[in-house]
Write an enzyme that holds these catalytic residues in place. Structure first.
Site, PDB file in Angstrom:
ATOM      1  N   GLY A  16       0.940  -1.290   0.070  1.00 46.91           N
ATOM      2  CA  GLY A  16      -0.019  -0.104  -0.081  1.00 46.91           C
ATOM      3  C   GLY A  16       0.783   1.302  -0.089  1.00 46.91           C
ATOM      4  O   GLY A  16       1.897   1.167  -0.284  1.00 46.91           O
TER       5      GLY A  16
ATOM      6  N   SER B  27       3.511  -2.248   8.719  1.00 42.02           N
ATOM      7  CA  SER B  27       4.376  -2.919   9.832  1.00 42.02           C
ATOM      8  C   SER B  27       3.624  -3.049  11.210  1.00 42.02           C
ATOM      9  O   SER B  27       4.061  -4.026  11.622  1.00 42.02           O
ATOM     10  CB  SER B  27       5.607  -1.991   9.837  1.00 42.02           C
ATOM     11  OG  SER B  27       6.563  -1.825   8.776  1.00 42.02           O
TER      12      SER B  27
ATOM     13  N   ASP C 110       6.413  -8.091   4.354  1.00 42.17           N
ATOM     14  CA  ASP C 110       6.015  -6.600   4.548  1.00 42.17           C
ATOM     15  C   ASP C 110       6.820  -5.582   3.522  1.00 42.17           C
ATOM     16  O   ASP C 110       8.090  -5.609   3.407  1.00 42.17           O
ATOM     17  CB  ASP C 110       6.653  -6.076   6.065  1.00 42.17           C
ATOM     18  CG  ASP C 110       6.311  -4.619   6.241  1.00 42.17           C
ATOM     19  OD1 ASP C 110       5.557  -3.935   5.457  1.00 42.17           O
ATOM     20  OD2 ASP C 110       6.971  -3.814   7.083  1.00 42.17           O
TER      21      ASP C 110
ATOM     22  N   GLY D 103      38.401   8.921 -35.565  1.00 40.33           N
ATOM     23  CA  GLY D 103      39.673   9.508 -35.679  1.00 40.33           C
ATOM     24  C   GLY D 103      40.649   8.594 -34.917  1.00 40.33           C
ATOM     25  O   GLY D 103      41.970   9.160 -35.153  1.00 40.33           O
TER      26      GLY D 103
ATOM     27  N   LYS E 175      -6.678   2.287  10.224  1.00 41.57           N
ATOM     28  CA  LYS E 175      -7.044   3.483  11.017  1.00 41.57           C
ATOM     29  C   LYS E 175      -8.361   3.797  10.955  1.00 41.57           C
ATOM     30  O   LYS E 175      -8.672   4.803  11.049  1.00 41.57           O
ATOM     31  CB  LYS E 175      -5.942   4.566  10.435  1.00 41.57           C
ATOM     32  CG  LYS E 175      -4.645   3.899  10.462  1.00 41.57           C
ATOM     33  CD  LYS E 175      -3.502   5.153   9.733  1.00 41.57           C
ATOM     34  CE  LYS E 175      -2.170   4.709  10.167  1.00 41.57           C
ATOM     35  NZ  LYS E 175      -1.233   5.712   9.458  1.00 41.57           N
ATOM     36  N   MET E 176      -9.113   3.042  11.172  1.00 40.48           N
ATOM     37  CA  MET E 176     -10.623   3.034  11.235  1.00 40.48           C
ATOM     38  C   MET E 176     -11.086   3.873  12.686  1.00 40.48           C
ATOM     39  O   MET E 176     -11.921   4.733  12.762  1.00 40.48           O
ATOM     40  CB  MET E 176     -11.416   1.959  11.318  1.00 40.48           C
ATOM     41  CG  MET E 176     -11.568   1.256   9.750  1.00 40.48           C
ATOM     42  SD  MET E 176     -12.426   2.333   8.600  1.00 40.48           S
ATOM     43  CE  MET E 176     -14.148   2.440   9.477  1.00 40.48           C
ATOM     44  N   ASP E 177      -9.889   3.946  13.491  1.00 43.23           N
ATOM     45  CA  ASP E 177     -10.362   4.737  14.721  1.00 43.23           C
ATOM     46  C   ASP E 177      -9.916   6.166  14.795  1.00 43.23           C
ATOM     47  O   ASP E 177     -10.779   7.102  15.295  1.00 43.23           O
ATOM     48  CB  ASP E 177      -9.231   4.155  15.858  1.00 43.23           C
ATOM     49  CG  ASP E 177      -7.852   4.176  15.470  1.00 43.23           C
ATOM     50  OD1 ASP E 177      -7.620   3.881  14.156  1.00 43.23           O
ATOM     51  OD2 ASP E 177      -6.937   4.412  16.196  1.00 43.23           O
TER      52      ASP E 177
ATOM     53  N   SER F 278      31.438   1.633 -31.868  1.00 42.20           N
ATOM     54  CA  SER F 278      30.848   0.642 -30.692  1.00 42.20           C
ATOM     55  C   SER F 278      31.253   1.107 -29.658  1.00 42.20           C
ATOM     56  O   SER F 278      31.837   0.432 -28.620  1.00 42.20           O
ATOM     57  CB  SER F 278      31.123  -0.917 -31.268  1.00 42.20           C
ATOM     58  OG  SER F 278      32.706  -0.923 -31.205  1.00 42.20           O
TER      59      SER F 278
ATOM     60  N   ASP G   4       0.658   3.790   5.703  1.00 39.10           N
ATOM     61  CA  ASP G   4      -0.804   3.138   5.925  1.00 39.10           C
ATOM     62  C   ASP G   4      -0.990   1.968   6.878  1.00 39.10           C
ATOM     63  O   ASP G   4      -1.936   1.623   7.297  1.00 39.10           O
ATOM     64  CB  ASP G   4      -1.106   2.294   4.718  1.00 39.10           C
ATOM     65  CG  ASP G   4      -1.485   3.201   3.447  1.00 39.10           C
ATOM     66  OD1 ASP G   4      -1.867   4.562   3.868  1.00 39.10           O
ATOM     67  OD2 ASP G   4      -1.559   2.867   2.428  1.00 39.10           O
TER      68      ASP G   4
END
Length: 638
Positions: free
Chosen positions: A38, A45, A117, A478, A173-175, A549, A42
């Site tokens: 992600g 870890s 992770d 050259g 992190k819905m809190d 080359s 986010d």
């Protein structure tokens, strides 16, 4: 559930006496490999740290260190900062981000897990590809405050292209959004609309608060509206991708031919798919010869059967030609063999893709020289638009045609990742520069076959009473390459040798008149010359080429085309200031004035040979002296 005291944490910590019993209790369980990915911060870890803790995979000494580190760093909403269990690199702790791929093992009552992770930063996309290449599922984390971001789309696209079918949308992190169901529903709807464009159809969305463990192992009291699974219960139910491989056709990439004595010849490797037993009919690819399995020897005696994932040695009934890089497959259902493909390529090097340049391609146990054509298009992972592209830069994703120097055994990546996934390696730096997934063989590769001839290159050489050579003169414009090459050819002609001189300017009047002087055109110019020189060497000639080359990789590509010892690199070592003083054709003057772009030595680099077979210079030597020296070095010619 929003945290615990130190006593409860310690009660769940593993101590040294537990380790043996812990491992033994999980020995026979199946294993799911998954990745977390992600955007930056986010909570990947933190989520993995929480999974390790909730599965009692944290040792007592680790927990003590975690407590100390958490107090020093400060945490949000809990006594422990679980991210510190995973972010082991000092650079990660200092920056607060994940850089490398960290692999962790944990287990529940139902199964074992290995989780990768993966970094969130775009610059570490290559690390994320590494983690995804062996995964059965992907946990795509989204910060509930930020929603679906570019990296969310990028990682989802890569996971899908890498063959991962099970996606877990972890809205974390819905809190911090008051556990809002409306916010969760909006994010899920946006992601599903994007996923539908990619063809991702197996998605399970779960609302989480990793820092406090909500919906990780137990259902959250704060999200009573959620009646779906917890993260762990869902991971326990996902099918393991490797299980399906046991029912697929048998494939064994040969890693090693084991011949400890004359009476034993075994072929060792890890089974990529299918099952095998003594008596089964098999086909050796790319040669196509068939035989049967004689035995599957092991430390405890011969085995009755082996299956996908097993590392084995096979003995065969017949003495067939089989070596490292070959594939032993089901006789009645073999994989394809081809040398031209369409592929998705993820470019992972700071130096951009050089279309036409030779790279090492490693696929399974096969290693061949490969060239990548100018991309058909680059993919904008945010919009999924197909963009016009002439090359691919760092972290770019594109679709291009890949050509290998000889036929290789393959299957599309979505059928068999082992025979469909490859990496490209720079021949000079030996760095991995790209990862790729083969789609299919190009139809022209299946319809064009090598025509065997009765008179071979050895016969041509014998008729001319000489050993073929390609004398590759390289140096600045050259430097005197053409003059010296011409002198060498004259001396060889006096010795009744059969020669041909390919000069850079002359070739651009005909064969390569459609090419300019961009880096890509220079690469293609040398590739074509190499193919012509190889054909002439096959005819038994001593071929002299006089080309600037400028790139080592292309000179190495030509060397790899020829039998060992036939390519002789001759470096005409003339300093830039000397070559510029000569300026016979007035090219340096035009380049200095800005009227000649991409001129070697001025605004385009020249990479000197690191170990040429012959080195001469035109400061201390006349062209005739240099020619005498070169002829003396290449003798005898038979």
């Amino acid at each position: 559930m929003h945290g615990s005291d130190d006593t409860s944490y310690r009660a769940d910590a593993l101590i040294d006496e537990d380790i043996g019993a812990y491992l033994e209790s999980h020995r026979d369980k199946d294993m799911l490999r998954f990745i977390t990915c992600g955007s930056v911060d986010d909570g990947k870890s933190t989520l993995i740290g929480r999974l390790l803790y909730d599965s009692r995979r944290v040792f007592a000494d680790q927990l003590e260190a975690l407590e100390a580190d958490s107090k020093a760093s400060g945490t949000r909403g809990a006594e422990l900062d679980f991210a510190l269990l995973v972010d082991g690199l000092a650079a990660e702790r200092e920056q607060g981000i994940t850089i490398d791929v960290a692999y962790r093992f944990f287990a529940t009552e139902a199964r074992k897990f290995i989780v990768a992770d993966c970094p969130g930063h775009e610059q570490y996309t290559r690390n994320m590809v590494t983690g995804a290449s062996t995964a059965d599922a992907a946990v795509i984390l989204i910060d509930a405050r930020k929603g679906v971001l570019t990296q969310t789309r990028r990682h989802s696209f890569l996971c899908h292209r890498l063959g991962i079918r099970e996606m877990v949308l972890a809205v974390n992190k819905m809190d911090l959004v008051d556990f809002s169901q409306d916010r969760f529903d909006a994010i899920e709807a946006e992601y599903r609309a994007f996923a539908e464009e990619l063809g991702i159809d197996r998605i399970t969305a779960i609302p989480l608060a990793a820092v406090s463990g909500d919906n990780i192992a137990t259902r959250s009291d704060a999200m009573a509206w959620w009646n779906g699974p917890t993260l762990i219960s869902h991971l326990e139910a996902i099918p393991v991708r490797g299980d399906a491989g046991q029912d697929a056709p048998f494939r064994l990439p040969v890693q090693w031919v084991n011949r400890p004595h004359q009476d034993f010849r075994g072929f060792a490797g890890q089974i990529a798919s299918g099952r095998i037993a003594p008596g089964d009919a098999v086909r050796i690819l790319p040669s196509g010869s068939t035989t049967t399995v004689k035995a599957i020897p092991g430390f405890d005696g011969d085995r009755a059967e082996a299956q996908a994932g097993d590392s084995i040695t096979l003995t065969l009934t017949d003495e067939v030609d089989c070596s490292r890089g070959d594939v032993i497959a089901s006789a009645d259902d073999p994989p394809e063999v081809a040398d031209q493909f369409e592929a998705t390529i993820v470019w992972m090097d700071a130096q951009p893709l050089k279309p036409g340049r030779g790279y090492w391609l490693k696929l399974g146990t096969q290693t061949v020289t490969a060239t990548v054509a100018e991309p058909k298009y680059e993919i904008n992972v945010n919009t999924m638009a197909k963009l016009a592209a002439t090359s691919l830069g760092l972290n770019a994703i594109g679709v291009a045609e890949v050509t290998t120097e000889r036929r290789i055994v393959f299957e599309p990546y979505n059928v068999n990742p082992t025979l469909g996934g490859f990496v490209l390696i720079d021949k000079v730096s030996n760095q991995t520069v790209a990862a790729g997934m083969l789609h299919f063989a190009l139809r022209r590769a299946q319809n064009v076959h090598w025509q065997a001839t009765s008179v071979g290159r050895e016969d041509h050489a014998a008729l001319k009473n000489q050993t073929p050579r390609v004398l590759w003169f390289t140096g600045l414009s050259g430097s005197g390459k053409s003059t010296i090459a011409n002198e060498v050819e004259k001396k060889l002609a006096l010795m009744n040798r059969h020669t041909f001189l390919l000069d850079g300017d002359n070739i651009r009047h005909g064969l390569n008149k459609d090419l300019g002087f961009t880096e890509a055109d220079r690469i293609e110019n040398i590739r074509r010359i190499g193919e012509v020189a190889k054909l002439m060497a096959d005819a038994g000639l001593i071929v002299l080429t006089a080309f600037i080359s400028p790139f080592r990789a292309e000179r190495q590509m030509i060397r790899d085309m020829l039998p060992k010892g036939e390519f002789v690199e001759i470096f005409v070592d003339t300093p830039l200031e000397v070559a510029e003083q000569r300026d016979v054709k007035g090219l340096y003057k035009k380049a200095r004035a800005g009227n000649l772009k991409n001129f070697t030595g001025i605004d385009s680099p020249y990479e000197e040979p690191q170990a040429p077979e012959i080195r001469v210079n035109t400061v201390d030597m006349t062209p005739e002296d240099a020619a005498d020296y070169i002829v003396s070095r290449i003798m005898p010619l038979k």
